[in-house]
Motif scaffolding. Structure first.
Motif, PDB file in Angstrom:
ATOM      1  N   ARG A  68       0.825  -1.217   0.000  1.00  0.00           N
ATOM      2  CA  ARG A  68       0.000   0.000   0.000  1.00  0.00           C
ATOM      3  C   ARG A  68       0.855   1.263   0.000  1.00  0.00           C
ATOM      4  O   ARG A  68       0.516   2.255  -0.648  1.00  0.00           O
ATOM      5  CB  ARG A  68      -0.937   0.025   1.202  1.00  0.00           C
ATOM      6  CG  ARG A  68      -2.034  -1.026   1.171  1.00  0.00           C
ATOM      7  CD  ARG A  68      -2.930  -0.900   2.390  1.00  0.00           C
ATOM      8  NE  ARG A  68      -3.690   0.332   2.334  1.00  0.00           N
ATOM      9  CZ  ARG A  68      -4.894   0.447   1.778  1.00  0.00           C
ATOM     10  NH1 ARG A  68      -5.470  -0.605   1.217  1.00  0.00           N
ATOM     11  NH2 ARG A  68      -5.520   1.597   1.773  1.00  0.00           N
ATOM     12  N   GLU A  69       1.946   1.228   0.754  1.00  0.00           N
ATOM     13  CA  GLU A  69       2.824   2.401   0.844  1.00  0.00           C
ATOM     14  C   GLU A  69       3.561   2.646  -0.465  1.00  0.00           C
ATOM     15  O   GLU A  69       3.851   3.784  -0.824  1.00  0.00           O
ATOM     16  CB  GLU A  69       3.813   2.218   1.994  1.00  0.00           C
ATOM     17  CG  GLU A  69       3.138   2.100   3.358  1.00  0.00           C
ATOM     18  CD  GLU A  69       4.149   1.890   4.469  1.00  0.00           C
ATOM     19  OE1 GLU A  69       5.369   1.885   4.165  1.00  0.00           O
ATOM     20  OE2 GLU A  69       3.728   1.735   5.626  1.00  0.00           O
ATOM     21  N   GLU A  70       3.878   1.577  -1.192  1.00  0.00           N
ATOM     22  CA  GLU A  70       4.598   1.712  -2.457  1.00  0.00           C
ATOM     23  C   GLU A  70       3.664   2.156  -3.585  1.00  0.00           C
ATOM     24  O   GLU A  70       3.977   3.083  -4.333  1.00  0.00           O
ATOM     25  CB  GLU A  70       5.246   0.374  -2.830  1.00  0.00           C
ATOM     26  CG  GLU A  70       6.247  -0.133  -1.802  1.00  0.00           C
ATOM     27  CD  GLU A  70       6.791  -1.491  -2.176  1.00  0.00           C
ATOM     28  OE1 GLU A  70       6.650  -1.885  -3.355  1.00  0.00           O
ATOM     29  OE2 GLU A  70       7.349  -2.182  -1.300  1.00  0.00           O
ATOM     30  N   SER A  71       2.518   1.479  -3.703  1.00  0.00           N
ATOM     31  CA  SER A  71       1.583   1.774  -4.792  1.00  0.00           C
ATOM     32  C   SER A  71       0.204   1.242  -4.435  1.00  0.00           C
ATOM     33  O   SER A  71       0.028   0.032  -4.263  1.00  0.00           O
ATOM     34  CB  SER A  71       2.065   1.140  -6.101  1.00  0.00           C
ATOM     35  OG  SER A  71       1.053   1.193  -7.086  1.00  0.00           O
ATOM     36  N   ILE A  72      -0.771   2.143  -4.326  1.00  0.00           N
ATOM     37  CA  ILE A  72      -2.118   1.704  -3.981  1.00  0.00           C
ATOM     38  C   ILE A  72      -2.719   0.860  -5.093  1.00  0.00           C
ATOM     39  O   ILE A  72      -3.428  -0.117  -4.847  1.00  0.00           O
ATOM     40  CB  ILE A  72      -3.026   2.930  -3.665  1.00  0.00           C
ATOM     41  CG1 ILE A  72      -4.316   2.470  -2.977  1.00  0.00           C
ATOM     42  CG2 ILE A  72      -3.330   3.725  -4.916  1.00  0.00           C
ATOM     43  CD1 ILE A  72      -4.129   1.900  -1.618  1.00  0.00           C
ATOM     44  N   SER A  73      -2.389   1.206  -6.359  1.00  0.00           N
ATOM     45  CA  SER A  73      -2.904   0.423  -7.489  1.00  0.00           C
ATOM     46  C   SER A  73      -2.250  -0.954  -7.533  1.00  0.00           C
ATOM     47  O   SER A  73      -2.896  -1.962  -7.850  1.00  0.00           O
ATOM     48  CB  SER A  73      -2.677   1.160  -8.812  1.00  0.00           C
ATOM     49  OG  SER A  73      -1.296   1.383  -9.032  1.00  0.00           O
ATOM     50  N   GLY A  74      -0.946  -1.020  -7.207  1.00  0.00           N
ATOM     51  CA  GLY A  74      -0.248  -2.297  -7.161  1.00  0.00           C
ATOM     52  C   GLY A  74      -0.810  -3.195  -6.064  1.00  0.00           C
ATOM     53  O   GLY A  74      -0.944  -4.411  -6.245  1.00  0.00           O
ATOM     54  N   PHE A  75      -1.147  -2.594  -4.922  1.00  0.00           N
ATOM     55  CA  PHE A  75      -1.752  -3.342  -3.817  1.00  0.00           C
ATOM     56  C   PHE A  75      -3.061  -3.988  -4.257  1.00  0.00           C
ATOM     57  O   PHE A  75      -3.274  -5.197  -4.079  1.00  0.00           O
ATOM     58  CB  PHE A  75      -1.989  -2.396  -2.631  1.00  0.00           C
ATOM     59  CG  PHE A  75      -2.936  -2.938  -1.595  1.00  0.00           C
ATOM     60  CD1 PHE A  75      -2.532  -3.910  -0.695  1.00  0.00           C
ATOM     61  CD2 PHE A  75      -4.244  -2.472  -1.524  1.00  0.00           C
ATOM     62  CE1 PHE A  75      -3.402  -4.413   0.262  1.00  0.00           C
ATOM     63  CE2 PHE A  75      -5.133  -2.961  -0.577  1.00  0.00           C
ATOM     64  CZ  PHE A  75      -4.708  -3.937   0.322  1.00  0.00           C
ATOM     65  N   TRP A  76      -3.936  -3.176  -4.860  1.00  0.00           N
ATOM     66  CA  TRP A  76      -5.247  -3.698  -5.244  1.00  0.00           C
ATOM     67  C   TRP A  76      -5.149  -4.703  -6.392  1.00  0.00           C
ATOM     68  O   TRP A  76      -5.936  -5.644  -6.473  1.00  0.00           O
ATOM     69  CB  TRP A  76      -6.174  -2.546  -5.627  1.00  0.00           C
ATOM     70  CG  TRP A  76      -6.712  -1.831  -4.425  1.00  0.00           C
ATOM     71  CD1 TRP A  76      -6.450  -0.559  -4.030  1.00  0.00           C
ATOM     72  CD2 TRP A  76      -7.597  -2.383  -3.442  1.00  0.00           C
ATOM     73  NE1 TRP A  76      -7.108  -0.266  -2.861  1.00  0.00           N
ATOM     74  CE2 TRP A  76      -7.826  -1.364  -2.479  1.00  0.00           C
ATOM     75  CE3 TRP A  76      -8.214  -3.617  -3.274  1.00  0.00           C
ATOM     76  CZ2 TRP A  76      -8.653  -1.564  -1.371  1.00  0.00           C
ATOM     77  CZ3 TRP A  76      -9.032  -3.826  -2.171  1.00  0.00           C
ATOM     78  CH2 TRP A  76      -9.250  -2.806  -1.237  1.00  0.00           C
ATOM     79  N   HIS A 128      -2.763  -6.930  -6.799  1.00  0.00           N
ATOM     80  CA  HIS A 128      -2.422  -8.202  -6.177  1.00  0.00           C
ATOM     81  C   HIS A 128      -3.629  -8.801  -5.454  1.00  0.00           C
ATOM     82  O   HIS A 128      -3.864 -10.012  -5.520  1.00  0.00           O
ATOM     83  CB  HIS A 128      -1.265  -8.014  -5.195  1.00  0.00           C
ATOM     84  CG  HIS A 128       0.085  -7.952  -5.837  1.00  0.00           C
ATOM     85  ND1 HIS A 128       0.554  -6.817  -6.477  1.00  0.00           N
ATOM     86  CD2 HIS A 128       1.072  -8.880  -5.949  1.00  0.00           C
ATOM     87  CE1 HIS A 128       1.765  -7.041  -6.945  1.00  0.00           C
ATOM     88  NE2 HIS A 128       2.105  -8.287  -6.645  1.00  0.00           N
ATOM     89  N   VAL A 129      -4.374  -7.948  -4.761  1.00  0.00           N
ATOM     90  CA  VAL A 129      -5.538  -8.429  -3.998  1.00  0.00           C
ATOM     91  C   VAL A 129      -6.579  -9.044  -4.927  1.00  0.00           C
ATOM     92  O   VAL A 129      -7.079 -10.154  -4.691  1.00  0.00           O
ATOM     93  CB  VAL A 129      -6.160  -7.285  -3.167  1.00  0.00           C
ATOM     94  CG1 VAL A 129      -7.527  -7.696  -2.617  1.00  0.00           C
ATOM     95  CG2 VAL A 129      -5.225  -6.896  -2.031  1.00  0.00           C
ATOM     96  N   TRP A 130      -6.929  -8.334  -6.023  1.00  0.00           N
ATOM     97  CA  TRP A 130      -8.015  -8.794  -6.897  1.00  0.00           C
ATOM     98  C   TRP A 130      -7.644 -10.034  -7.709  1.00  0.00           C
ATOM     99  O   TRP A 130      -8.535 -10.808  -8.104  1.00  0.00           O
ATOM    100  CB  TRP A 130      -8.455  -7.676  -7.837  1.00  0.00           C
ATOM    101  CG  TRP A 130      -9.208  -6.572  -7.169  1.00  0.00           C
ATOM    102  CD1 TRP A 130      -8.934  -5.238  -7.235  1.00  0.00           C
ATOM    103  CD2 TRP A 130     -10.371  -6.700  -6.330  1.00  0.00           C
ATOM    104  NE1 TRP A 130      -9.833  -4.513  -6.492  1.00  0.00           N
ATOM    105  CE2 TRP A 130     -10.730  -5.386  -5.926  1.00  0.00           C
ATOM    106  CE3 TRP A 130     -11.126  -7.774  -5.877  1.00  0.00           C
ATOM    107  CZ2 TRP A 130     -11.815  -5.138  -5.091  1.00  0.00           C
ATOM    108  CZ3 TRP A 130     -12.214  -7.529  -5.046  1.00  0.00           C
ATOM    109  CH2 TRP A 130     -12.550  -6.226  -4.664  1.00  0.00           C
ATOM    110  N   LEU A 131      -6.379 -10.243  -7.964  1.00  0.00           N
ATOM    111  CA  LEU A 131      -5.991 -11.430  -8.730  1.00  0.00           C
ATOM    112  C   LEU A 131      -6.190 -12.720  -7.929  1.00  0.00           C
ATOM    113  O   LEU A 131      -6.319 -13.799  -8.515  1.00  0.00           O
ATOM    114  CB  LEU A 131      -4.542 -11.308  -9.200  1.00  0.00           C
ATOM    115  CG  LEU A 131      -4.304 -10.276 -10.320  1.00  0.00           C
ATOM    116  CD1 LEU A 131      -2.819 -10.186 -10.657  1.00  0.00           C
ATOM    117  CD2 LEU A 131      -5.114 -10.620 -11.571  1.00  0.00           C
ATOM    118  N   ILE A 132      -6.247 -12.617  -6.613  1.00  0.00           N
ATOM    119  CA  ILE A 132      -6.480 -13.801  -5.779  1.00  0.00           C
ATOM    120  C   ILE A 132      -7.890 -14.359  -5.984  1.00  0.00           C
ATOM    121  O   ILE A 132      -8.050 -15.550  -6.304  1.00  0.00           O
ATOM    122  CB  ILE A 132      -6.222 -13.497  -4.292  1.00  0.00           C
ATOM    123  CG1 ILE A 132      -4.766 -13.100  -4.070  1.00  0.00           C
ATOM    124  CG2 ILE A 132      -6.606 -14.701  -3.424  1.00  0.00           C
ATOM    125  CD1 ILE A 132      -3.762 -14.171  -4.435  1.00  0.00           C
TER     126      ILE A 132
END
Length: 418
Positions: free
Chosen positions: A373-381, A383-387
């Motif tokens: 989340r601290e690095e990239s909010i879009s990157g965080f989401w 990873h989350v949605w691909l699960i």
């Protein structure tokens, strides 16, 4: 059914789902922003819906069906619910909030069956009449979402100011109105049973239908139903928060597109079901979950906003083509003797066990990727949605390889759809 009764039942349905949509859609956004809840604490709160679904049959089957008029217990539950909603509005932290939301969901989930009971008892032909009443519930959910966005409670400024707590006040007011209004509804007394007829706890919970699991196809469907509820839980728990964090304006109002889609595809379902059969229909529903989460993973609130909106709009296919199709299939497989028990078993498995697992998986996944989340909010989401997308693919492959296609009678389709 006379016009007065139809209006009353329609208003009842409107309020019933307005209440739910008024606070549940934005709950995933409210908890971290207003109460500073962690991802696992958020999962714990969302899990109260599943505990409510598990406990609800006891309240309906052991109390409401035997001793009280349905409209009276509906009124009492919503009056208590109004108080609990107000307490949730005032809660300073998640520790204080949790007991109230748990008590509320245990009392609210039975009302979903109660409003159906009140409606069905006034209808000579529920198969034709019910959909015209139930659609007002979908409208109520949509109006709740549009109201939240119209009042800007879910805007960046509104969230920063803590205005999402107002959703509980709105729900409390609607619950108070429905609680009082319920006492004006048509009298719906318990059905008198023949002295030899007794409902066992196993019948109430749908456990009498467990023998259906001896059928390989039904077992595959049953397991798939539990597993597909894991991606479903991700949607309920994380979508509103996701849309707000990536910068989509009026996120709650735009999520109402999902309910509009649900109503639209419910009308198309009988045609699709009859033409392509159960297996292909339910597989389309599973595939829609995969596509939705891939769109969420790679879309954004800028040039790729359309991907997020399409993902929301897929809710109709995701829900109707799997869950409503599943109800039709269950109805056809159960036969007259086990119809109610079989539907109870599927409800317990999906809204109870399946989503309970799903809410916790969603919490653990978002907690696991917290460092991103601290690095990239879009990157965080992403990873989350691909699960959940991956989980939906696995469920699809299991169902494709193990379920043998079979025909479902037209009577079951007509009984479960408008």
């Amino acid at each position: 059914m006379n016009t007065s009764v139809r209006i009353k039942l329609s208003f009842m349905m409107f309020l019933e789902f307005f209440i739910w949509g008024a606070w549940f859609v934005t709950l995933g956004n409210f908890l971290p922003n207003n109460l500073q809840a962690t991802d696992l604490e958020i999962s714990n709160v969302f899990s109260t819906q599943s505990w409510g679904a598990i406990i609800a049959p006891f309240i309906i089957g052991l109390i409401a069906d035997k001793y009280f008029n349905a409209e009276r217990i509906l009124g009492i539950l919503h009056l208590i619910g109004a108080f609990l909603m107000y307490q949730m509005h005032r809660a300073p932290d998640v520790g204080v909030f949790y007991p109230y939301v748990l008590a509320y969901m245990i009392l609210y989930m039975p009302t979903l069956a109660l409003v159906n009971s009140v409606s069905f008892r006034q209808m000579a032909n529920p198969e034709k009449s019910f959909s015209g009443i139930r659609v007002f519930g979908t409208i109520g959910w949509i109006v709740a979402g549009l109201t939240i966005s119209f009042l800007a409670w879910d805007s960046k400024e509104g969230i920063a100011q803590g205005l999402l707590s107002n959703t509980f006040l709105m729900a409390a007011g609607a619950s108070l109105v429905l609680g009082l209004f319920s006492f004006t509804l048509p009298k719906t007394p318990p059905i008198k049973r023949i002295s030899t007829e007794k409902s066992s706890i196993s019948e109430i919970l749908g456990l009498d239908a467990v023998k259906l699991l001896n059928n390989r196809n039904f077992l595959v469907f049953f397991i798939s139903s539990i597993l597909i509820c894991i991606p479903l839980a991700f949607y309920y728990q994380l979508t509103n928060r996701f849309l707000s964090e990536v910068g989509m304006e009026n996120a709650t109002g735009k999520m109402a597109i999902g309910q509009i889609s649900e109503a639209f595809f419910l009308l198309l379902l009988p045609v699709f079901f009859t033409r392509f059969g159960f297996k292909k229909t339910i597989m389309v529903g599973m595939l829609a979950w995969v596509i939705r989460y891939v769109l969420f993973a790679y879309g954004n609130a800028g040039e790729l906003t359309f991907m997020l909106l399409v993902g929301i709009a897929l809710h109709g296919i995701c829900y109707d083509f799997f869950f409503v199709s599943g109800q039709i299939y269950t109805d056809a497989k159960a036969g007259e003797k086990y119809k109610s028990s079989a539907q109870g078993l599927i409800t317990l498995a999906t809204y109870g066990v399946g989503q309970l697992i799903g809410f916790w998986v969603a919490g653990y996944v978002s907690e696991y990727y917290l460092g991103l989340r601290e690095e990239s909010i879009s990157g965080f989401w992403q990873h989350v949605w691909l699960i959940p997308a991956g989980i939906a693919v696995i469920v699809l492959l299991i169902f494709l390889s193990l379920f043998k296609d079979e025909k479902v009678g037209k009577e079951a389709v007509q009984a479960q759809t408008p």
